[in-house]
Design an enzyme around this catalytic site. Structure first.
Site, mmCIF file in Angstrom:
data_model
loop_
_atom_site.group_PDB
_atom_site.id
_atom_site.type_symbol
_atom_site.label_atom_id
_atom_site.label_comp_id
_atom_site.label_asym_id
_atom_site.label_seq_id
_atom_site.Cartn_x
_atom_site.Cartn_y
_atom_site.Cartn_z
ATOM 1 N N HIS A 135 0.815 -1.214 0.000
ATOM 2 C CA HIS A 135 0.000 0.000 0.000
ATOM 3 C C HIS A 135 0.853 1.270 0.000
ATOM 4 C CE1 HIS A 135 0.753 0.741 4.334
ATOM 5 N NE2 HIS A 135 0.668 -0.577 4.465
ATOM 6 N N ASP A 136 0.360 2.269 -0.733
ATOM 7 C CA ASP A 136 0.955 3.607 -0.786
ATOM 8 C C ASP A 136 2.314 3.646 -1.466
ATOM 9 O OD1 ASP A 136 -1.123 5.116 0.911
ATOM 10 O OD2 ASP A 136 -0.509 3.494 2.256
ATOM 11 N N GLY A 153 5.088 -1.180 2.409
ATOM 12 C CA GLY A 153 4.293 0.018 2.174
ATOM 13 C C GLY A 153 5.135 1.273 2.037
#
Length: 287
Positions: A135-136, A153
């Site tokens: 994520h991100d 992440g």
């Protein structure tokens, strides 16, 4: 894809071809000349631009934007929730740039509210089998992740970086433009532009000389970069003093400036430092 059908419902362009076993949720936007194979799943929030190809069993979940010509191969998934215990179903998303290829069993998770709410992969990237983008993360253009690469992440990878098979990149690490990461490396600190790292834990082994030559960097520029690398990472003394000396001598060179600005940018992980140097024989023979 046998027994293909064409649909004009649910915002689907009439030229798109969708296998009858695929599940395309109402509200999905499917652009011209898209092809969706058997047993694929496409969410209502998804946007597929022109010419996107989903091979069998691909899953596009949540707010996902696939740029023109993107290919997603069998059993790959894009947009599933982040592996973050703080995530509570907030409307975060994934954006994939044009012509990027996502190979079998690769996974790309949507952003989190703890980051910028979006996971991005740029144009013309190649995400090989079983690679994971957490994520991100933000990947710029022409990035290659070989098989089984793992990105924690919030990782940022700049243009034309190559990450070798099985490498693991710690969360919040930055990797500068045209760096190369050796296979099976464990990278827990930032990698300078044009750097080469390898090992567990990874250390700088020099510059990505092969990549520089392939990209057409002139020999004079490569010699300047080698001098900057050695003065910053192979010389004794206080690092800040060496950095200031490099800036005074070559600070107007745009490529050197890129390295200096990268080093001076605030980082949560610090800089990957030098380890055993690998010498390019052809270049070292030139002095």
């Amino acid at each position: 894809m046998p027994d293909q059908v064409t649909s004009v419902s649910q915002g689907i362009d009439p030229s798109a071809v969708i296998h009858p076993t695929a599940v395309v949720a109402e509200g999905a936007r499917i652009g011209p000349n898209c092809r969706i194979g058997p047993w694929c799943v496409v969410s209502a929030e998804a946007v597929l631009e022109e010419g996107v190809f989903l091979q069998s069993h691909a899953v596009i979940d949540g707010q996902v934007h696939l740029g023109a010509g993107v290919q997603v191969m069998s059993f790959a998934s894009v947009g599933l929730p982040p592996q973050d215990l703080k995530y509570k179903g907030e409307p975060t998303r994934v954006e994939i740039g044009a012509r990027t290829v996502i190979r079998e069993h690769a996974t790309i998770h949507r952003g989190s509210v703890g980051g910028h709410g979006v996971t991005k992969v740029g144009a013309d990237c190649l995400i090989m089998c079983v690679a994971h983008i957490g994520h991100d993360c933000e990947l710029d253009h022409h990035v290659i992740l070989a098989n089984n690469v793992m990105l924690g992440g919030h990782v940022h990878i700049a243009d034309t970086v190559f990450v070798g098979g099985g490498a693991a990149i710690h969360q919040f690490v930055r990797i500068g433009r045209q760096a190369v990461i050796g296979g099976m490396s464990g990278v827990e600190a930032d990698v300078i532009p044009f750097g080469a790292v390898m090992g567990n834990r990874a250390r700088l082994t020099g510059l990505n000389l092969i990549g520089l030559k392939r990209r057409g960097f002139p020999r004079s520029q490569i010699h300047v970069l080698r001098g900057i690398y050695r003065s910053l990472f192979r010389s004794s003394g206080v690092f800040e003093e060496r950095l200031a000396a490099a800036e005074a001598q070559h600070g107007t060179d745009p490529v050197v400036r890129e390295i200096l600005d990268f080093v001076r940018t605030d980082s949560r992980r610090g800089l990957c430092r030098a380890g055993r140097e690998i010498v390019d024989d052809e270049d070292s023979a030139e002095g």
